[in-house]
Design a protein around this motif. Sequence first.
Motif, PDB file in Angstrom:
ATOM      1  N   THR A  21     -14.882  23.273 -30.760  1.00  0.00           N
ATOM      2  CA  THR A  21     -13.785  22.476 -30.221  1.00  0.00           C
ATOM      3  C   THR A  21     -13.514  21.256 -31.098  1.00  0.00           C
ATOM      4  O   THR A  21     -12.361  20.922 -31.387  1.00  0.00           O
ATOM      5  CB  THR A  21     -14.111  22.021 -28.782  1.00  0.00           C
ATOM      6  N   GLU A  22     -14.591  20.583 -31.544  1.00  0.00           N
ATOM      7  CA  GLU A  22     -14.442  19.407 -32.400  1.00  0.00           C
ATOM      8  C   GLU A  22     -13.782  19.783 -33.721  1.00  0.00           C
ATOM      9  O   GLU A  22     -12.869  19.091 -34.199  1.00  0.00           O
ATOM     10  CB  GLU A  22     -15.798  18.744 -32.644  1.00  0.00           C
ATOM     11  N   GLU A  23     -14.264  20.874 -34.323  1.00  0.00           N
ATOM     12  CA  GLU A  23     -13.678  21.318 -35.591  1.00  0.00           C
ATOM     13  C   GLU A  23     -12.207  21.670 -35.408  1.00  0.00           C
ATOM     14  O   GLU A  23     -11.352  21.281 -36.216  1.00  0.00           O
ATOM     15  CB  GLU A  23     -14.445  22.525 -36.126  1.00  0.00           C
ATOM     16  N   ARG A  24     -11.911  22.396 -34.324  1.00  0.00           N
ATOM     17  CA  ARG A  24     -10.524  22.785 -34.054  1.00  0.00           C
ATOM     18  C   ARG A  24      -9.634  21.568 -33.887  1.00  0.00           C
ATOM     19  O   ARG A  24      -8.501  21.510 -34.394  1.00  0.00           O
ATOM     20  CB  ARG A  24     -10.491  23.647 -32.775  1.00  0.00           C
ATOM     21  N   LYS A  52      -6.540  10.599 -44.110  1.00  0.00           N
ATOM     22  CA  LYS A  52      -7.480  10.173 -43.075  1.00  0.00           C
ATOM     23  C   LYS A  52      -8.076  11.374 -42.338  1.00  0.00           C
ATOM     24  O   LYS A  52      -9.286  11.441 -42.084  1.00  0.00           O
ATOM     25  CB  LYS A  52      -6.764   9.251 -42.084  1.00  0.00           C
ATOM     26  N   ALA A  53      -7.221  12.344 -42.014  1.00  0.00           N
ATOM     27  CA  ALA A  53      -7.683  13.548 -41.312  1.00  0.00           C
ATOM     28  C   ALA A  53      -8.623  14.369 -42.193  1.00  0.00           C
ATOM     29  O   ALA A  53      -9.626  14.918 -41.716  1.00  0.00           O
ATOM     30  CB  ALA A  53      -6.491  14.394 -40.883  1.00  0.00           C
ATOM     31  N   ASN A  54      -8.312  14.461 -43.489  1.00  0.00           N
ATOM     32  CA  ASN A  54      -9.184  15.188 -44.419  1.00  0.00           C
ATOM     33  C   ASN A  54     -10.557  14.530 -44.530  1.00  0.00           C
ATOM     34  O   ASN A  54     -11.575  15.217 -44.594  1.00  0.00           O
ATOM     35  CB  ASN A  54      -8.517  15.268 -45.793  1.00  0.00           C
ATOM     36  N   PHE A  55     -10.577  13.207 -44.567  1.00  0.00           N
ATOM     37  CA  PHE A  55     -11.857  12.502 -44.639  1.00  0.00           C
ATOM     38  C   PHE A  55     -12.719  12.780 -43.404  1.00  0.00           C
ATOM     39  O   PHE A  55     -13.934  12.980 -43.513  1.00  0.00           O
ATOM     40  CB  PHE A  55     -11.639  10.991 -44.791  1.00  0.00           C
ATOM     41  N   LYS A  56     -12.091  12.782 -42.239  1.00  0.00           N
ATOM     42  CA  LYS A  56     -12.846  13.049 -41.003  1.00  0.00           C
ATOM     43  C   LYS A  56     -13.389  14.479 -40.997  1.00  0.00           C
ATOM     44  O   LYS A  56     -14.528  14.724 -40.594  1.00  0.00           O
ATOM     45  CB  LYS A  56     -11.952  12.815 -39.787  1.00  0.00           C
ATOM     46  N   LEU A  57     -12.566  15.411 -41.453  1.00  0.00           N
ATOM     47  CA  LEU A  57     -13.000  16.814 -41.502  1.00  0.00           C
ATOM     48  C   LEU A  57     -14.087  16.992 -42.555  1.00  0.00           C
ATOM     49  O   LEU A  57     -15.069  17.725 -42.346  1.00  0.00           O
ATOM     50  CB  LEU A  57     -11.799  17.713 -41.801  1.00  0.00           C
TER      51      LEU A  57
END
Length: 344
Positions: free
Chosen positions: A31-34, A51-56
């Motif tokens: 769920t977190e990864e999704r 920002k989203a890429n860094f979190k992923l």
Amino acid sequence: MKKMCYRKIKILLLLLISFFIFQQVSFCDQTEERALIDVLASAKNKKQEKKANFKLFQYYIDNKDYESAITIGNELLNFQLSKKQKYNVYYNLATSYLLLSKAEKALEVGREAQYLYPKKIETKLLLGNIYINNSLNELAIVKFKECLEIDDDNLEALTNLGNIYNFQENYTASLNYFEQAEREAVHDNKELSIDDYINMAISAKEIGRREQAQAILENIKKKNKKSSLLLVDIYRSKKEYDKAIKTLMPFVYQKDTDLEIYCNLAQMYLLSGKFNEAKDLLLYFKSRNEEDNEVVDMLLIESYHNIYHDQERVLIELRKLYNYTSLDYIKKIIGRVIAFEKTL
């Protein structure tokens, strides 16, 4: 009967609970990864996308999914990054490549990280470990010594130098670094790894400091096979056979029978005159291993010789034992025992 049923029900419930927890953890992870992927997909501009890429990227690093981390990390390098951000990406990419045994890529990216921050000790440690994995020990030595120029008590650099010099058979240098590492570990309320202690003991032993080597090995709290056999070798040289026997006994009745452990223990029994104990141990080993082993058989015949002192009686006992083994095989092993006795 009721107690047995209750135990079965209890075990079944525990298994169901464990399965449920595992499923919940897996579901939460997915769920977190999704959610992170959805945030990335819905990014409206480069700033949000970065920002989203860094979190992923951090999510994959934290969950040890290094293949995915590498994919996202390389994507991040296409963005405009600050020096600190770029270093973070290069460092984590190099670590991921190293953990996936992609040494050339790890080295390439690791050097990029070092170029950004030449004095960062963590990058020097990383490069040193990459060099070790590529068998470039001289380059690794340079890197770890550079670490000590920044922090002369760095435990990882000290133990790595100790291990490299031990491998190169420069035992004096190895022991010096291990001793410094041990002092630092005690100061920081830490412990060296068991492999570090083993190599430290080997270095001490090789330069004639057997008492120090013995003390190092005796102080290891959770001894493994390698440390125990090394300690037994020292006890053997000092004819302290009872100590050697005590050291090996915890390994005897483990699930997997270990030929080296049994043979060493049998020899200690023979050297200390405990011939019946040697015989019983070897018979126990043979009961758990169907195939004949000449070393075991030689030790067993040596035990019988010392118990009966009569060749005819020994042959009778051996024919009982080796029910399906030819007399020629027994005679061959007995012949080798004569040569073996000279080593005892």
